[in-house]
Design an enzyme around this catalytic site. Sequence first.
Site: not given
Ligand code: ARG
Length: 253
Positions: A71, A117, A206-209
């Site tokens: 993603h 993903d 956010q940013g850890d994905s």
């Molecule tokens: N989708 C998020 C990203 O792009 C990561 C989200 C993880 N969220 C969480 N609550 N663990 O960085």
Amino acid sequence: MLKRAVVLAGVLLLVTAGSSADKQFIVGGTLASVSEAPWAVVVTNTQSSRPTGLWCGGVLLAPDKVLTAAHCMTKPVSTYGAIQGRANLSDNSTGRVSGISKIWIHPGYNTKNNRNDFAILTLAKPFAGVPLIALETNPNADRRGVTLTVYGWGDTADTGPDDTLQKAAVPDLGDDACLANKEYVANGYAAASNVCAGNGSTDACQGDSGGPLVLNGRLLATVSWGKGCADADFPGVYAEIAPVAETLAQQVR
Ligand code: ARG
């Protein structure tokens, strides 16, 4: 990836504003050194809203291969980069950088249910000599009660410095905890392909994905999605490695 995360949160639910879900942080983490997680890498993008270019996390699987989240791959290949060995992304004097020459997206990646993903980036300039992390191949390694470690440079809000490598211990809640959440089931949570972890004080954000979730020195899963961050009612959802370990290994060979 930051923008996509917002979209996901929106799909996932209504709105996060005004609830504890609008907290944005690898919550409850502590500073990590790059020597303890040399295989943790940053995926950058020139279109990132962050001055450091931070876009997503990643994991070095071979000197020239970085695993990240499918993603995160919404931009042209030429806009991506990778950084290894730099805990503080503002410190250009440490670590190594590379451009990306190729993007592979798992053929089973499904944007509706977020299944598979995974993406693998080929580095234009390999990060030679960096210790790698083994892939977990046992589907039973994901079980309630074990403590996992997640690494990332993502949002911390007031729990840590920005764009700096953090780690957090997160409890594996077991698949049932996420399957009990209707919104999570609607959003595609699946026992065989996801890990459900975190709580009201520690989580990825956010940013850890695409970044690593580690158990016993092996890569158990990568950061995928969640509603908000560190919301006790909405755990972090990770993409489990065991069911795709062979597919990923083939890409890396
Ligand atoms: N989708 C998020 C990203 O792009 C990561 C989200 C993880 N969220 C969480 N609550 N663990 O960085």
